[in-house]
Scaffold this motif. Structure first.
Motif, mmCIF file in Angstrom:
data_model
loop_
_atom_site.group_PDB
_atom_site.id
_atom_site.type_symbol
_atom_site.label_atom_id
_atom_site.label_comp_id
_atom_site.label_asym_id
_atom_site.label_seq_id
_atom_site.Cartn_x
_atom_site.Cartn_y
_atom_site.Cartn_z
ATOM 1 N N UNK A 12 0.860 -1.183 0.000
ATOM 2 C CA UNK A 12 0.000 0.000 0.000
ATOM 3 C C UNK A 12 0.893 1.229 0.000
ATOM 4 N N UNK A 13 0.692 2.069 -1.008
ATOM 5 C CA UNK A 13 1.517 3.261 -1.220
ATOM 6 C C UNK A 13 1.065 4.396 -0.305
ATOM 7 N N UNK A 14 2.020 4.988 0.407
ATOM 8 C CA UNK A 14 1.795 6.198 1.193
ATOM 9 C C UNK A 14 2.544 7.320 0.483
ATOM 10 N N UNK A 15 1.837 8.133 -0.337
ATOM 11 C CA UNK A 15 2.521 9.167 -1.113
ATOM 12 C C UNK A 15 3.125 10.261 -0.235
ATOM 13 N N UNK A 16 2.467 10.586 0.851
ATOM 14 C CA UNK A 16 2.970 11.540 1.840
ATOM 15 C C UNK A 16 2.583 11.026 3.222
ATOM 16 N N UNK A 17 3.359 11.375 4.233
ATOM 17 C CA UNK A 17 3.135 10.827 5.570
ATOM 18 C C UNK A 17 1.775 11.189 6.141
ATOM 19 N N UNK A 18 1.212 12.300 5.716
ATOM 20 C CA UNK A 18 -0.057 12.745 6.300
ATOM 21 C C UNK A 18 -1.286 12.128 5.624
ATOM 22 N N UNK A 19 -1.074 11.249 4.651
ATOM 23 C CA UNK A 19 -2.175 10.567 3.973
ATOM 24 C C UNK A 19 -2.457 9.264 4.710
ATOM 25 N N UNK A 20 -3.511 9.227 5.491
ATOM 26 C CA UNK A 20 -3.799 8.079 6.342
ATOM 27 C C UNK A 20 -4.739 7.047 5.752
ATOM 28 N N UNK A 21 -5.092 7.193 4.482
ATOM 29 C CA UNK A 21 -6.049 6.257 3.888
ATOM 30 C C UNK A 21 -5.517 4.827 3.871
ATOM 31 N N UNK A 22 -4.211 4.664 3.777
ATOM 32 C CA UNK A 22 -3.620 3.329 3.768
ATOM 33 C C UNK A 22 -3.836 2.573 5.074
#
Length: 165
Positions: free
Chosen positions: A78-88
């Motif tokens: 699961x890709x986390x494009x930026x640290x603040x994106x919690x959808x993963x």
């Protein structure tokens, strides 16, 4: 070129998987991770090749695209494009808790030491921090806390339901 290192099941390990970009030729053998779109387009070819196959999902992906294929996938990254994106985090809980995925669940991308403990609680058992991050420091993030009160993807009982040690 040195093999890529990941954190897997609480230790630093050599990554056995190779990422295959869309449009790239599939190697005849070896373990690979492909984008979910490539998986959908070439599923039968990928299932019949020599080597394990995993898919790369974006955090906003719907797990419906792979729900019937979970047994065939050795890894779901699961890709986390930026640290603040919690959808993963939510996607990991869905894959583990609702869909019962038992294979390697890997956090990839902007994966920070401070997040690893919480990612593990959501069901991730492998972590691939960015190349500019210290993997040894990231590993320490898995042991930042010694007690958890709530149930999670690994411990299904809250603390008050567990037997005293």
């Amino acid at each position: 070129m040195q093999p890529r290192k990941i954190i897997k099941n609480g230790v630093i390990a050599e990554d056995k998987f190779q990422y295959i970009a869309d449009g790239s030729a599939l190697p005849a053998s070896g373990d690979i991770i492909v984008d979910v779109a490539l998986w959908e387009a070439r599923k039968s070819d990928l299932k019949n090749r020599d080597g394990r196959v995993g898919v790369l999902l974006q955090g906003d992906a719907e797990p419906d695209a792979i729900i019937d294929d979970l047994r065939d996938l050795a890894v779901i990254a699961i890709q986390f494009p930026v640290f603040r994106d919690g959808r993963g985090f939510s996607l990991a809980r869905i894959l583990r808790d609702r869909l019962g995925y038992k294979g390697e669940l890997r956090a990839v991308g902007d994966v920070l030491r401070d997040q690893l403990f919480f990612m593990q609680r959501c069901g991730f058992n492998a972590f691939e921090p960015r190349a500019d991050r210290c993997i040894e420091q990231a590993l320490k993030g898995l042991t930042d806390f010694t007690v958890v009160y709530q149930a999670d993807a690994n411990e299904k009982r809250p603390i008050y339901r567990r037997r005293p040690a």
